[in-house]
Design a protein around this motif. Structure first.
Motif, PDB file in Angstrom:
ATOM      1  N   GLY A  89      58.384 -75.220 -56.951  1.00  0.00           N
ATOM      2  CA  GLY A  89      58.682 -76.118 -55.858  1.00  0.00           C
ATOM      3  C   GLY A  89      59.597 -77.223 -56.332  1.00  0.00           C
ATOM      4  O   GLY A  89      60.153 -77.182 -57.425  1.00  0.00           O
ATOM      5  N   THR A  90      59.732 -78.265 -55.518  1.00  0.00           N
ATOM      6  CA  THR A  90      60.641 -79.361 -55.830  1.00  0.00           C
ATOM      7  C   THR A  90      60.278 -80.044 -57.140  1.00  0.00           C
ATOM      8  O   THR A  90      61.139 -80.281 -57.988  1.00  0.00           O
ATOM      9  CB  THR A  90      60.635 -80.392 -54.693  1.00  0.00           C
ATOM     10  N   ILE A  91      58.983 -80.355 -57.332  1.00  0.00           N
ATOM     11  CA  ILE A  91      58.613 -81.074 -58.555  1.00  0.00           C
ATOM     12  C   ILE A  91      58.717 -80.163 -59.777  1.00  0.00           C
ATOM     13  O   ILE A  91      59.059 -80.619 -60.867  1.00  0.00           O
ATOM     14  CB  ILE A  91      57.205 -81.696 -58.440  1.00  0.00           C
ATOM     15  N   THR A  92      58.448 -78.877 -59.604  1.00  0.00           N
ATOM     16  CA  THR A  92      58.606 -77.952 -60.725  1.00  0.00           C
ATOM     17  C   THR A  92      60.070 -77.842 -61.124  1.00  0.00           C
ATOM     18  O   THR A  92      60.402 -77.788 -62.313  1.00  0.00           O
ATOM     19  CB  THR A  92      58.054 -76.560 -60.365  1.00  0.00           C
ATOM     20  N   GLU A  93      60.949 -77.839 -60.136  1.00  0.00           N
ATOM     21  CA  GLU A  93      62.378 -77.790 -60.431  1.00  0.00           C
ATOM     22  C   GLU A  93      62.816 -79.021 -61.222  1.00  0.00           C
ATOM     23  O   GLU A  93      63.645 -78.934 -62.132  1.00  0.00           O
ATOM     24  CB  GLU A  93      63.172 -77.683 -59.128  1.00  0.00           C
ATOM     25  N   THR A  94      62.244 -80.178 -60.884  1.00  0.00           N
ATOM     26  CA  THR A  94      62.557 -81.406 -61.620  1.00  0.00           C
ATOM     27  C   THR A  94      62.123 -81.283 -63.077  1.00  0.00           C
ATOM     28  O   THR A  94      62.863 -81.643 -63.998  1.00  0.00           O
ATOM     29  CB  THR A  94      61.851 -82.615 -60.977  1.00  0.00           C
ATOM     30  N   LEU A 121      61.563 -78.485 -64.822  1.00  0.00           N
ATOM     31  CA  LEU A 121      62.373 -77.484 -65.518  1.00  0.00           C
ATOM     32  C   LEU A 121      63.757 -78.037 -65.863  1.00  0.00           C
ATOM     33  O   LEU A 121      64.321 -77.721 -66.915  1.00  0.00           O
ATOM     34  CB  LEU A 121      62.503 -76.227 -64.655  1.00  0.00           C
ATOM     35  N   LYS A 122      64.287 -78.871 -64.970  1.00  0.00           N
ATOM     36  CA  LYS A 122      65.579 -79.508 -65.241  1.00  0.00           C
ATOM     37  C   LYS A 122      65.472 -80.426 -66.457  1.00  0.00           C
ATOM     38  O   LYS A 122      66.404 -80.500 -67.280  1.00  0.00           O
ATOM     39  CB  LYS A 122      66.025 -80.312 -64.014  1.00  0.00           C
ATOM     40  N   GLU A 172      65.650 -78.364 -69.514  1.00  0.00           N
ATOM     41  CA  GLU A 172      67.020 -77.874 -69.687  1.00  0.00           C
ATOM     42  C   GLU A 172      67.915 -78.951 -70.303  1.00  0.00           C
ATOM     43  O   GLU A 172      68.684 -78.691 -71.237  1.00  0.00           O
ATOM     44  CB  GLU A 172      67.581 -77.437 -68.334  1.00  0.00           C
ATOM     45  N   LEU A 173      67.798 -80.178 -69.798  1.00  0.00           N
ATOM     46  CA  LEU A 173      68.608 -81.282 -70.320  1.00  0.00           C
ATOM     47  C   LEU A 173      68.198 -81.645 -71.744  1.00  0.00           C
ATOM     48  O   LEU A 173      69.042 -82.001 -72.573  1.00  0.00           O
ATOM     49  CB  LEU A 173      68.478 -82.498 -69.400  1.00  0.00           C
ATOM     50  N   PHE A 174      66.901 -81.560 -72.021  1.00  0.00           N
ATOM     51  CA  PHE A 174      66.431 -81.818 -73.386  1.00  0.00           C
ATOM     52  C   PHE A 174      67.020 -80.791 -74.346  1.00  0.00           C
ATOM     53  O   PHE A 174      67.459 -81.127 -75.453  1.00  0.00           O
ATOM     54  CB  PHE A 174      64.904 -81.770 -73.423  1.00  0.00           C
ATOM     55  N   GLU A 198      67.412 -89.119 -68.763  1.00  0.00           N
ATOM     56  CA  GLU A 198      66.782 -90.407 -68.452  1.00  0.00           C
ATOM     57  C   GLU A 198      66.633 -90.614 -66.950  1.00  0.00           C
ATOM     58  O   GLU A 198      65.674 -91.236 -66.484  1.00  0.00           O
ATOM     59  CB  GLU A 198      67.599 -91.545 -69.065  1.00  0.00           C
ATOM     60  N   LYS A 199      67.557 -90.074 -66.174  1.00  0.00           N
ATOM     61  CA  LYS A 199      67.525 -90.251 -64.720  1.00  0.00           C
ATOM     62  C   LYS A 199      66.318 -89.568 -64.074  1.00  0.00           C
ATOM     63  O   LYS A 199      65.929 -89.919 -62.956  1.00  0.00           O
ATOM     64  CB  LYS A 199      68.811 -89.699 -64.103  1.00  0.00           C
ATOM     65  N   LEU A 200      65.728 -88.594 -64.769  1.00  0.00           N
ATOM     66  CA  LEU A 200      64.588 -87.864 -64.207  1.00  0.00           C
ATOM     67  C   LEU A 200      63.260 -88.578 -64.445  1.00  0.00           C
ATOM     68  O   LEU A 200      62.251 -88.220 -63.839  1.00  0.00           O
ATOM     69  CB  LEU A 200      64.515 -86.458 -64.809  1.00  0.00           C
TER      70      LEU A 200
END
Length: 275
Positions: free
Chosen positions: A44-49, A51-52, A55-57, A66-68
């Protein structure tokens, strides 16, 4: 009439169906609970956040990462690694956790196997890999997301033993070798024999292992001998030998290698010649 083999066959089928039915009945309440509490294996939306964020890490894109996170992010890493601790705010995470992890295990990687959402919390089942690991290390991570869609809490449940072994940044303790010479006290032969015959060697070894002491002993027929002890301090060697001091006289000295002894003797010899 039905043959015996047929009876056994149908009875077996009945038992299997009954077992399946019973398992199904047991699962119904669990499935109902999961459905009513928003537990699902989905993205869902929070899972996508979340996982992102991984990915950025992986990309080392800290500016976007940092924006997340919320400004008051609390980041918890269990264990005794150089990057373990509770970190408050992104700068604290970056300086005292991420950078130390990168220094210690440069090729560290999280491989996400599965995710679950429970209301505002995402759980991740992960395999952690590195050339420094003897095997893949399992982990469970948890992240909480606030109403603004920001990650506000993180906790890692990692294989802290495996990570600790691989932690190159963790200070290594240098042990010192000691030579313990022991000679039996006069008039106590009976006590010495009794002590050796009844001592719990296994318990003594377990204690030594618990404090990081290792030893190798050599005994002569007259009950005298030497023990080579490796320990972090002289105090531990003293504790190690304490149970035997009632029946033995002991001398404890730090050891030197043959090369170290020769070098020391050369220096002393030079000083003697100068005098």
């Amino acid at each position: 009439m039905m043959h015996l083999k047929q009876k056994i066959y149908y009875i077996s089928i009945g038992v299997i169906l009954l077992a399946v039915f019973q398992v199904g009945i047991q699962l119904i309440p669990q499935l109902a609970f999961a459905d009513s509490h928003g537990v699902h294996e989905a993205e869902g939306t929070i899972t996508e956040t979340v996982l992102k964020a991984y990915e950025l890490f992986e990309q080392q894109n800290m500016k976007e990462l940092e924006k997340l996170f919320s400004s008051d992010i609390v980041f918890v890493v269990n264990g005794n690694m150089s990057w373990s601790g509770t970190f408050n705010g992104f700068d604290d995470m970056l300086e005292n956790c991420f950078s130390k992890l990168g220094t210690s295990i440069p090729d560290f990687k999280n491989n996400i196997l599965q995710t679950w959402e429970i209301e505002n919390t995402v759980f991740l089942r992960i395999d952690q890999t590195s050339k420094k690991f003897d095997k893949t290390l399992p982990a469970l991570h948890m992240m909480e997301i606030n109403s603004d869609g920001k990650i506000t809490f993180f906790q890692a449940f990692d294989d802290t033993h495996g990570l600790g072994v691989a932690d190159a940044s963790k200070p290594k303790t240098t042990k010192t070798s000691y030579l313990v010479r022991f000679t039996p006290k006069e008039g106590m032969l009976k006590e010495q024999i009794t002590q050796f015959a009844t001592v719990d060697m296994e318990a003594q070894d377990q204690w030594a292992e618990s404090v990081g002491v290792t030893s190798t002993s050599y005994h002569a027929s007259d009950m005298s001998g030497v023990v080579i002890v490796e320990a972090d301090s002289l105090d531990l060697v003293t504790l190690f030998t304490l149970p035997w001091r009632a029946t033995y006289d002991m001398d404890i000295d730090p050891t030197m290698s043959r090369e170290e002894m020769q070098e020391t003797c050369k220096k002393v010899s030079t000083m003697m010649q100068q005098n």
